[in-house]
Design a protein around this motif. Structure first.
Motif: not given
Length: 244
Positions: A20-28, A201-216
């Motif tokens: 529920k935090t994710i905007d799933h990007a389909l922009l290619r 946060a958008s751009g280069g967020i590809r892993t769970l750990d980095y997503l959590v860091e962005c939320l923090q």
């Protein structure tokens, strides 16, 4: 304004809350209609916050996601932000008429870097006002493209977006020279009022750990295309964790 736990960590987050935090990007630019449909169906399965599609795909996404609780979003002035304000307003209204509920607009980067903050604020205000008149409750996010800005310019952009009534400030398009950094997220969070303005946060967020860091670091919403991998990773970690 957020349903996230006060103490954000892998222990306190659930797969459902992460989705529920994710905007799933389909922009290619080369994405086919079938790929857009498949991506929308993924959003429906995972119950993401939204899907973010190209303007030409809004009707397709709205049809696929009707009744799922997943919002349809699209981009305005993407990816360079250099369209005149009047064009961005037309894009916004057309997108809403096609079924968009969320708009991620790129501000005029060149005007911002020229020190013409008033013009930037006016442009954002025009889009926000038109969008919310057409669709009350429409969510407008302003993309700063942080990799092209100095810290002072990022602060100025955040304040202009907030003054103009935007709902979010957002780090990046994902199509420039850099993506979301923790330093930028902290600066954006410190430069806006959390009672009125959220951070994406958008751009280069590809892993769970980095997503959590962005939320923090202060993000409320995450733009990502690796949704399935991120959410499935948390499910796997929860399943393998020893019972208390």
């Amino acid at each position: 304004m957020s349903s996230l736990p006060a103490d954000i960590s892998l222990d306190t987050l659930t797969p459902e809350a992460v989705a529920k935090t994710i905007d799933h990007a389909l922009l290619r630019p080369d994405m086919t209609v079938d790929e857009v449909v498949e991506g929308c169906r993924l959003c429906a399965r995972y119950k993401t916050a939204s899907v973010c599609v190209r303007p030409c795909d809004v009707r397709v996404a709205a049809g696929e996601l009707k009744g799922t609780g997943v919002a349809v979003g699209t981009v305005i002035g993407f990816p360079h932000g250099s369209s005149p304000a009047s064009v961005k307003v037309c894009e916004a209204l057309a997108a809403i008429d096609d079924g968009a509920e969320e708009l991620d607009m790129v501000l005029n980067i060149g005007r911002l870097k020229s020190g013409r903050t008033g013009e930037v604020r006016s442009e954002i205000s025009q889009v926000v006002r038109a969008a919310k008149e057409r669709l009350p409750g429409c969510c407008v996010k302003v993309i700063l493209e942080c990799s092209l800005l100095t810290d002072d310019e990022k602060v100025a952009a955040c304040r202009a977006a907030e003054d103009a009534g935007a709902d979010y400030v957002k780090t990046s398009t994902g199509f420039s020279s850099g993506g979301a950094t923790l330093a930028d997220l902290r600066l954006m969070r410190a430069s806006t009022d959390p009672a009125t303005t959220r951070v994406k946060a958008s751009g280069g967020i590809r892993t769970l750990d980095y997503l959590v860091e962005c939320l923090q670091a202060g993000a409320d919403r995450i733009g990502a295309s690796a949704t399935a991998a991120i959410v499935d990773d948390l499910r796997a970690r929860k399943a393998s964790a020893p019972s208390a």
